[in-house]
Design an enzyme around this catalytic site. Sequence first.
Site, PDB file in Angstrom:
ATOM      1  N   ASP A   1      -6.798  -5.073  -4.930  1.00 17.11           N
ATOM      2  CA  ASP A   1      -6.401  -3.883  -4.254  1.00 17.11           C
ATOM      3  C   ASP A   1      -5.171  -3.155  -5.159  1.00 17.11           C
ATOM      4  O   ASP A   1      -5.161  -2.090  -5.148  1.00 17.11           O
ATOM      5  CB  ASP A   1      -6.436  -3.570  -2.745  1.00 17.11           C
ATOM      6  CG  ASP A   1      -7.494  -4.461  -2.200  1.00 17.11           C
ATOM      7  OD1 ASP A   1      -7.865  -5.687  -2.714  1.00 17.11           O
ATOM      8  OD2 ASP A   1      -7.805  -4.189  -0.929  1.00 17.11           O
TER       9      ASP A   1
ATOM     10  N   ASP B   1       0.641  -1.294   0.054  1.00 16.84           N
ATOM     11  CA  ASP B   1      -0.041  -0.228  -0.171  1.00 16.84           C
ATOM     12  C   ASP B   1       0.907   1.218   0.161  1.00 16.84           C
ATOM     13  O   ASP B   1       0.350   2.476   0.064  1.00 16.84           O
ATOM     14  CB  ASP B   1      -1.054  -0.067   1.129  1.00 16.84           C
ATOM     15  CG  ASP B   1      -2.020  -0.989   0.962  1.00 16.84           C
ATOM     16  OD1 ASP B   1      -2.578  -1.157  -0.368  1.00 16.84           O
ATOM     17  OD2 ASP B   1      -2.687  -1.677   1.776  1.00 16.84           O
TER      18      ASP B   1
END
Length: 380
Positions: A158, A97
């Site tokens: 994601d 991330d």
Amino acid sequence: MTFCENNLDFLDKAIESALKRIDRNIDKFKAGFPAPASVDNRYPIVDNINWTNSFWTGMLWLAYEYNQNEKYRELAEKHINSFKERLEKRIVVDHHDLGFLYTLSCVSAYKITNNDGAKKVALEAAEYLMKRYHEKAEIIQAWGDLNNPEQRGRMIIDCNMNLPLLYWASSITGDNKYYEAARNHVKKALRYIVREDYSTYHTYHFDVDSGIPLKGTTHQGYSDESCWARGQAWGIYGFTLSYTYTKDKELLEATKKIADYYLERLPEDKICYWDLIFTEGDQERDSSAAAIAVCGLLELSKQLSDSDEDKIRYKKAAHKILQSLYCNYSNKDEEEVDGLLLHGVYNKNGNTGVDECCIWGDYYYFEALMRMKMNWEMYW
Ligand code: GLY
């Protein structure tokens, strides 16, 4: 279901409400950051240690771009120092991330204000993210230590949203290695995470030593074979973003089908349940997934040629969802709610942030409003 306006008249009201909330939150969060999800609609204040911290910074940049009020820029620039320190001291950065974190805090700062320091930090983040790339499997490992047996070789949908940091790094440095890794990863995601019916697995596992694909599983979805709504939304937006960098038509064509799968599973008010296995009933909605989908559909529509009849269809679908978010899910100056959007779901399986505000939901809702209001250049 209510659709409180018949056209885009809601836009100015929605932006006004959003800015009011952002201003209140500046006073509340001060130098801190909101937690990923609210508790009883209030965001706990946390340090810069989550995958989500940059969504708040990204909202400040959007607000600054909207009205050039220096207070937004000043706070966003303070955040850059915090993100720099986080990377230097390796504070919870061993995950994929870094894309979310450094795109919305530092790439944005560089794109909007030409901030060279922010550019340097974002390039260092891209370099660090490359350590998670497994050459043989051609994927970026999402979570955990690279030798953690449960996480080794696990990619997740994601991650598509983390790839723009890598494409950007190649465009800035002229070194193609970041681009190659991102393109290889997204092609693997298309081949294995996307199923034949264009629904998506949340996660997919590879044997990284041989490169052999193993199996799809879920982490936040209802079951391994269901389709987690936010994952599908990450897919719509993320595959489109990879198309903007690669111009690979296969990505664009697949994204249309991924978007269609999503749109066909919406209930009457157009806001998805937390997993697309549900199309009616009492399960929670995920307003945050809806906000991500709006941004993805708007970008998808933008990328399609004028002669493509789907161009208008996706744009109209995005408007309808956004309108419903405003009418039925947004915070209209309720004192006791910190978020811009109510009724999101962070992780139903972990009973975390269920029917709460989610900070990325707020960010993508605000990005969607900005996309509608002005000619917005992406940070992604
Ligand atoms: N990327 C984590 C989530 O969507 O919950």
